[in-house]
Design a protein around this motif. Structure first.
Motif, PDB file in Angstrom:
ATOM      1  N   PRO A 263       2.546   7.841   2.259  1.00 49.46           N
ATOM      2  CA  PRO A 263       3.201   9.017   2.254  1.00 49.46           C
ATOM      3  C   PRO A 263       2.526   9.538   3.192  1.00 49.46           C
ATOM      4  O   PRO A 263       2.562  11.579   3.450  1.00 49.46           O
ATOM      5  CB  PRO A 263       1.709   9.163   0.873  1.00 49.46           C
ATOM      6  N   ALA A 264       2.431   9.628   4.540  1.00 46.81           N
ATOM      7  CA  ALA A 264       2.056  10.446   6.124  1.00 46.81           C
ATOM      8  C   ALA A 264       3.022  10.318   6.644  1.00 46.81           C
ATOM      9  O   ALA A 264       3.363  10.993   7.877  1.00 46.81           O
ATOM     10  CB  ALA A 264       0.895   9.470   6.695  1.00 46.81           C
ATOM     11  N   ILE A 265       4.021   9.756   6.515  1.00 43.89           N
ATOM     12  CA  ILE A 265       5.127   9.948   7.131  1.00 43.89           C
ATOM     13  C   ILE A 265       6.430  10.573   5.999  1.00 43.89           C
ATOM     14  O   ILE A 265       7.035  10.467   5.307  1.00 43.89           O
ATOM     15  CB  ILE A 265       6.207   8.384   7.631  1.00 43.89           C
TER      16      ILE A 265
ATOM     17  N   ARG B 160       6.397  14.077  -8.683  1.00 46.23           N
ATOM     18  CA  ARG B 160       4.864  13.160  -8.402  1.00 46.23           C
ATOM     19  C   ARG B 160       3.887  12.209  -7.945  1.00 46.23           C
ATOM     20  O   ARG B 160       3.117  11.718  -9.157  1.00 46.23           O
ATOM     21  CB  ARG B 160       3.677  14.058  -7.667  1.00 46.23           C
ATOM     22  N   PRO B 161       5.045  10.904  -8.217  1.00 45.86           N
ATOM     23  CA  PRO B 161       4.290   9.529  -8.369  1.00 45.86           C
ATOM     24  C   PRO B 161       2.843   9.056  -8.220  1.00 45.86           C
ATOM     25  O   PRO B 161       3.233   9.199  -6.777  1.00 45.86           O
ATOM     26  CB  PRO B 161       5.892   8.994  -8.550  1.00 45.86           C
ATOM     27  N   PRO B 162       2.791   8.705  -8.304  1.00 46.09           N
ATOM     28  CA  PRO B 162       1.080   8.218  -7.501  1.00 46.09           C
ATOM     29  C   PRO B 162       1.830   7.058  -6.076  1.00 46.09           C
ATOM     30  O   PRO B 162       2.633   6.436  -6.773  1.00 46.09           O
ATOM     31  CB  PRO B 162       0.283   7.200  -8.170  1.00 46.09           C
ATOM     32  N   VAL B 163       0.865   6.970  -5.437  1.00 46.14           N
ATOM     33  CA  VAL B 163       1.644   6.054  -4.184  1.00 46.14           C
ATOM     34  C   VAL B 163       0.205   5.503  -3.282  1.00 46.14           C
ATOM     35  O   VAL B 163      -1.110   6.169  -4.304  1.00 46.14           O
ATOM     36  CB  VAL B 163       2.160   7.206  -3.000  1.00 46.14           C
ATOM     37  N   MET B 164       0.889   4.575  -2.849  1.00 46.36           N
ATOM     38  CA  MET B 164       0.249   3.559  -2.334  1.00 46.36           C
ATOM     39  C   MET B 164      -0.497   4.147  -1.394  1.00 46.36           C
ATOM     40  O   MET B 164       0.436   5.335  -0.037  1.00 46.36           O
ATOM     41  CB  MET B 164       0.032   2.274  -1.354  1.00 46.36           C
ATOM     42  N   CYS B 165      -1.486   4.125  -0.984  1.00 42.73           N
ATOM     43  CA  CYS B 165      -2.349   5.612  -0.023  1.00 42.73           C
ATOM     44  C   CYS B 165      -1.393   5.126   1.578  1.00 42.73           C
ATOM     45  O   CYS B 165      -1.632   3.370   1.845  1.00 42.73           O
ATOM     46  CB  CYS B 165      -4.045   5.363  -0.016  1.00 42.73           C
ATOM     47  N   ALA B 166      -2.028   6.096   2.310  1.00 43.96           N
ATOM     48  CA  ALA B 166      -1.653   5.858   4.000  1.00 43.96           C
ATOM     49  C   ALA B 166      -2.899   4.319   4.183  1.00 43.96           C
ATOM     50  O   ALA B 166      -4.141   4.844   3.920  1.00 43.96           O
ATOM     51  CB  ALA B 166      -2.074   7.029   4.669  1.00 43.96           C
ATOM     52  N   GLY B 167      -1.763   3.194   5.208  1.00 47.70           N
ATOM     53  CA  GLY B 167      -2.674   3.028   4.664  1.00 47.70           C
ATOM     54  C   GLY B 167      -3.196   1.591   4.641  1.00 47.70           C
ATOM     55  O   GLY B 167      -3.944   0.445   4.835  1.00 47.70           O
ATOM     56  N   CYS B 168      -2.822   1.495   3.245  1.00 51.54           N
ATOM     57  CA  CYS B 168      -2.972   0.822   1.952  1.00 51.54           C
ATOM     58  C   CYS B 168      -2.389  -0.788   2.325  1.00 51.54           C
ATOM     59  O   CYS B 168      -1.514  -0.648   2.774  1.00 51.54           O
ATOM     60  CB  CYS B 168      -1.910   0.593   0.799  1.00 51.54           C
ATOM     61  N   PRO B 169      -3.632  -2.129   2.731  1.00 50.96           N
ATOM     62  CA  PRO B 169      -2.684  -3.411   2.937  1.00 50.96           C
ATOM     63  C   PRO B 169      -1.957  -3.928   1.854  1.00 50.96           C
ATOM     64  O   PRO B 169      -0.838  -4.631   2.798  1.00 50.96           O
ATOM     65  CB  PRO B 169      -4.135  -3.946   2.942  1.00 50.96           C
ATOM     66  N   HIS B 170      -1.847  -3.251   1.084  1.00 47.97           N
ATOM     67  CA  HIS B 170      -0.521  -3.453  -0.240  1.00 47.97           C
ATOM     68  C   HIS B 170       0.619  -3.494   0.467  1.00 47.97           C
ATOM     69  O   HIS B 170       1.980  -4.137   0.197  1.00 47.97           O
ATOM     70  CB  HIS B 170      -1.045  -3.061  -1.291  1.00 47.97           C
ATOM     71  N   ARG B 171       0.965  -1.755   1.279  1.00 47.47           N
ATOM     72  CA  ARG B 171       2.594  -1.764   1.463  1.00 47.47           C
ATOM     73  C   ARG B 171       3.014  -3.101   2.853  1.00 47.47           C
ATOM     74  O   ARG B 171       4.480  -3.176   2.337  1.00 47.47           O
ATOM     75  CB  ARG B 171       1.927  -0.519   2.706  1.00 47.47           C
ATOM     76  N   GLY B 172       2.077  -3.940   3.017  1.00 50.39           N
ATOM     77  CA  GLY B 172       2.470  -4.910   4.157  1.00 50.39           C
ATOM     78  C   GLY B 172       3.279  -5.539   2.669  1.00 50.39           C
ATOM     79  O   GLY B 172       4.223  -6.071   3.276  1.00 50.39           O
ATOM     80  N   THR B 173       2.459  -6.088   2.231  1.00 47.21           N
ATOM     81  CA  THR B 173       3.297  -7.357   1.495  1.00 47.21           C
ATOM     82  C   THR B 173       3.902  -7.472   0.800  1.00 47.21           C
ATOM     83  O   THR B 173       4.817  -8.246   0.321  1.00 47.21           O
ATOM     84  CB  THR B 173       1.927  -7.285   0.664  1.00 47.21           C
TER      85      THR B 173
ATOM     86  N   ASP C 273       4.990  16.533   1.114  1.00 48.29           N
ATOM     87  CA  ASP C 273       5.648  16.149   0.537  1.00 48.29           C
ATOM     88  C   ASP C 273       5.644  14.713  -0.707  1.00 48.29           C
ATOM     89  O   ASP C 273       4.893  13.689  -0.098  1.00 48.29           O
ATOM     90  CB  ASP C 273       7.067  15.371   1.482  1.00 48.29           C
ATOM     91  N   PRO C 274       5.961  14.693  -2.069  1.00 51.11           N
ATOM     92  CA  PRO C 274       6.158  13.820  -2.526  1.00 51.11           C
ATOM     93  C   PRO C 274       7.008  12.646  -2.170  1.00 51.11           C
ATOM     94  O   PRO C 274       7.967  13.272  -1.352  1.00 51.11           O
ATOM     95  CB  PRO C 274       6.431  14.232  -4.086  1.00 51.11           C
TER      96      PRO C 274
ATOM     97  N   ILE D  44       4.707  12.848  11.844  1.00 48.66           N
ATOM     98  CA  ILE D  44       3.625  12.320  11.049  1.00 48.66           C
ATOM     99  C   ILE D  44       2.696  13.279  10.437  1.00 48.66           C
ATOM    100  O   ILE D  44       2.831  14.784  10.834  1.00 48.66           O
ATOM    101  CB  ILE D  44       2.994  11.614  11.688  1.00 48.66           C
ATOM    102  N   ASP D  45       2.432  13.520   8.945  1.00 49.16           N
ATOM    103  CA  ASP D  45       1.410  14.098   8.514  1.00 49.16           C
ATOM    104  C   ASP D  45       0.061  13.542   8.947  1.00 49.16           C
ATOM    105  O   ASP D  45      -0.876  12.691   7.971  1.00 49.16           O
ATOM    106  CB  ASP D  45       1.905  14.274   6.591  1.00 49.16           C
TER     107      ASP D  45
END
Lengths: 575, 190
Positions: free
Chosen positions: A539-541, A333-346, B101-102, A550-551
């Protein structure tokens, strides 16, 4: 009063009670909470500096002026502050000067696991190392008079498990302290003629400190069973006590530089088998061996990662406790960008454009991991711009497929000098500054771009556009990373130019209280299970029974996924 | 004898507040206490582990070693499973039945293990599972999962219920106090 305190909070409390006048830091895990906590105390001046070098210089200035001063940083921050540190050893202090540095063995949140003890020896300053919160408090409090006694800066070396553990502290009251400022160029102007006089002075001081170390309050011998003797310090002392209790004797070094020669040789004579237990480098071991003392160190332990009571038990007692493990390999379970994180778009945009990405230090380093997997390199704070410029100069036309990406706070920390270099040396690099309105990874600290001080007071705000223009960048554009097509268009246009460009990717961190998206996402019956939406790594999908899911506990309704789904199968529930 | 409690979960689930409530409760009982937390990168949706150790004897290491936890309080099934080798023989595993889920599972590079709870039980581990998310919702906020679990933990220790409630009152913001006390009591009555 006795209270439970985080190691970092206890450091701030101790320094506060010692009458500290000026406190400055740049945030960095695991050191951040020192200054955050100091800002909650009525210390006369507390600040976030743009980087560790400035924080150290500010503290040195206060010390010269006669006000006790503290600065704080993580281990790699001391690399940035190393320049003033080495010369502050020559100038010495007026009022006491404490430099806190937090190492991160095991790299919980860092890019390397360098051992800061080497800095004490290299810079010729005193270094103390506490092993729990109460010692954090006492050492920090007493460091100032120690610094004044020897006219030398003191480094307080912490580590993740000391900084981020809570234990009981007996606190006291603040005592005000100040010394008059006296002009003294022979001591404070380090030009060759003066420095040549200060260096022998410094060597004499170090000899004095060495004598002091033999019976100072920081170093302690605890004799129990003398068959096993352990020389140790910091958190490793606690692991050793946990593992061996009274089955061993201990020389606990609270002052880890300079080391007490006589105390070490006395202890070694009184025990049968001598071990040295120290995380990371063989710093004590090398010294002990140089005294001709036989000691078991790294050949039995390791230079890598964190130690534990289990490790010490295994090495010294040859005992191992095994629990019941799962019978199958478990998904990580590596760390992830949060749901809604603007970096995801970039990073989604950069990946779909197939660009080489010189990354940097912050939450957005996570743009390296699947599925966004777009970052090519990450070295240190602010390095992205230098790396991209170097690639540009090494491979012709590579600036047309390469970008540098770094956060707003990181840009101010040390990215700006890289950008000046690009402009000055006729580079064509495109730099994307992720402006999320806060210093994110370390847990939301203000910085020169937020318009607020560490205490939340309004202050002047650096204008990124004007700043970039002022240093000669002609192409400065602002784009929203959540408007994916437009963002891709802006990036494509800028990398084509034979000039430097800056794109400010503007959208606030999803964890800021001010960020509120209405409603949460839903999956409609148009979903055919194509899994396109999984490519953004939200992480929410999730995916269940052939469809996206959707979680709702994680979704914050940012709606970025709607732009990815070609079938318009992602809807939004009423807020 | 000292007690060692490990709290495992996913970054963002509120494990830090749970460890703070537990630490403060232990202090209120006059024990020596050490709490080890996780900050920084791993808090961003990664596996997080915090340790709380307390008792009449002085606590040395803030970290809990293998096969040494008296209780593991897990906020999520996979993280519970990942931690079982830290449980003492005859230790208790308190699990929130939630599954998150991870990323490797989300993107199809790995599978979320099936029937985790029964697999753990088959190993002879003493396990109490609870749907803390539903209980938190009925208390008034999904975010109160951590306090539901603190309620369940409280039931499994010898510390008086009133002490826990006092500490919760001091630790959570006043406007969320009612929700949190309700959540605590729902967890306590399992």
């Amino acid at each position: 009063m006795k209270e439970i305190m985080l190691g970092n909070h206890a450091v701030a409390r101790g320094a506060y009670e010692a009458g500290v006048k000026v406190a400055s830091a740049y945030p960095g895990t695991p050191s951040t909470e020192i200054m955050e906590y100091m800002a909650t105390l009525p210390c006369p001046h507390v600040e976030w500096a743009p980087n560790e070098k400035v924080a150290a210089e500010t503290a040195i200035g206060s010390s010269i002026a006669g006000g006790r001063a503290i600065c704080a940083m993580k281990h790699v921050g001391l690399n940035v502050a190393a320049d003033p540190l080495f010369t502050a050893a020559y100038t010495g202090v007026n009022a006491g000067l404490l430099i806190c540095v937090a190492d991160d063995p095991g790299m919980h949140s860092s890019q390397n696991e360098q051992d800061s003890r080497n800095y004490a020896r290299a810079a010729k300053v005193i270094m103390l190392e506490p092993s729990d919160s109460n010692e954090c408090y006492i050492y920090a409090k007493n460091a100032f008079s120690l610094s004044e006694k020897f006219d030398l800066p003191v480094i307080l070396r912490l580590s993740t498990r000391v900084s981020h553990s809570q234990s009981l502290v007996e606190t006291g009251e603040r005592e005000e302290f100040s010394k008059p400022y006296e002009k003294n160029p022979g001591k404070y102007v380090m030009m060759p003629a003066m420095a040549k006089r200060r260096h022998p002075e410094l060597e004499n001081i170090l000899t004095e400190v060495k004598n002091y170390a033999q019976d100072c309050e920081f170093n302690k011998i605890e004799y129990h069973d003398k068959k096993i003797g352990i020389i140790t310090s910091g958190i490793t002392y606690q692991y050793a006590k946990e593992a061996l209790g009274d089955k061993a004797s201990y020389l606990k070094l609270g002052m880890v530089y300079p080391l007490p020669e006589k105390l070490i040789s006395e202890f070694s004579k009184n025990v049968d088998t001598l071990y040295v237990a120290e995380e990371l480098d063989d710093f004590f071991e090398e010294y002990i061996k140089s005294l001709g003392i036989k000691v078991i160190g790294k050949e039995a332990f390791t230079k890598i990662g964190e130690y534990s009571a289990d490790l010490i038990r295994k090495v010294i007692l040859k005992e191992e406790q095994k629990g019941t493990a799962p019978d199958e390999a478990l998904p990580a379970r590596p760390p992830v960008m949060c749901a809604g994180c603007p970096h995801r778009g970039t990073f989604y945009a950069l990946k779909s454009l197939g660009l080489t990405v010189c990354g940097d230090i912050g939450c957005y380093t996570l743009g390296t991991l699947e599925p966004l997997a777009s970052v090519d390199s990450c070295v240190c704070m602010g390095a992205s711009i230098g790396l991209a410029h170097g690639m540009d100069k090494a491979i012709e036309n590579s600036s047309k497929k390469t970008v540098a990406v770094l956060g707003d706070s990181t840009f101010i920390h040390s990215g700006i000098t890289g950008l000046i270099n690009v402009v000055y040396n006729k580079g064509n690099t495109t730099v994307i500054i992720l402006d999320n309105s806060i210093t994110g990874m370390t847990g939301h600290q203000d910085n020169p771009l937020t318009g607020k001080t560490i205490k939340g007071e309004p202050t002047k705000q650096v204008n990124l556009v004007m700043l970039c223009k002022a240093i000669g960048v002609e192409n400065v554009r602002i784009a929203d990373p959540f408007n994916i097509e437009q963002f891709k268009k802006v990036v494509s246009e800028e990398i084509e130019k034979d000039e430097p460009s800056v794109i400010i990717a503007q959208r606030p961190c999803a964890l800021l209280k001010s960020v509120k998206y209405e409603g949460k996402m839903t999956v409609t019956d148009k979903c055919i299970g194509c899994k396109m939406c999984l490519k953004i790594g939200c992480p929410a999908i999730h995916f269940k029974d052939g469809h996206a899911l959707i979680d709702k506990t994680q979704c914050n309704g940012c709606g970025f996924c709607q732009q990815i789904c070609k079938l318009k199968a992602l809807g939004k529930e009423e807020a | 004898m000292n007690t060692s409690i490990m709290i495992v979960g996913v970054g963002g689930q509120g494990t830090l507040l749970a460890s703070r409530i537990l630490g403060n409760t232990a202090i209120r009982c006059g024990y020596d206490v050490k709490v080890s937390e996780v900050h920084g990168m791993s808090q961003r949706g990664g596996s997080v582990v915090t340790y709380v150790r307390f008792g009449d004897e002085k606590v040395a290491s803030p970290i809990i070693g293998e096969a040494s936890a008296d209780i593991i309080m897990a906020f999520e099934q996979l993280e519970a499973y990942r931690s079982i080798d830290y449980l003492k023989k005859n230790g208790r595993l308190l699990v929130n039945a939630q599954q998150i889920d991870p990323m490797p599972v989300i993107i199809g590079k790995a599978k979320y293990p099936e029937n985790i709870l029964s697999k753990i039980e088959e190993k002879g581990i003493n396990i109490i599972s609870v749907d803390a998310l539903s209980l938190a919702r009925s208390a008034g906020s999904e975010k109160a999962v951590n306090v539901v679990l603190i309620g369940l933990l409280a039931k499994n220790t010898d510390i008086e219920k009133g002490i826990w409630e006092e500490v919760i009152k001091e630790t959570v913001p006043p406007k969320f106090l009612d929700i949190n006390l309700k959540a605590f009591n729902l967890g306590y009555s399992i």
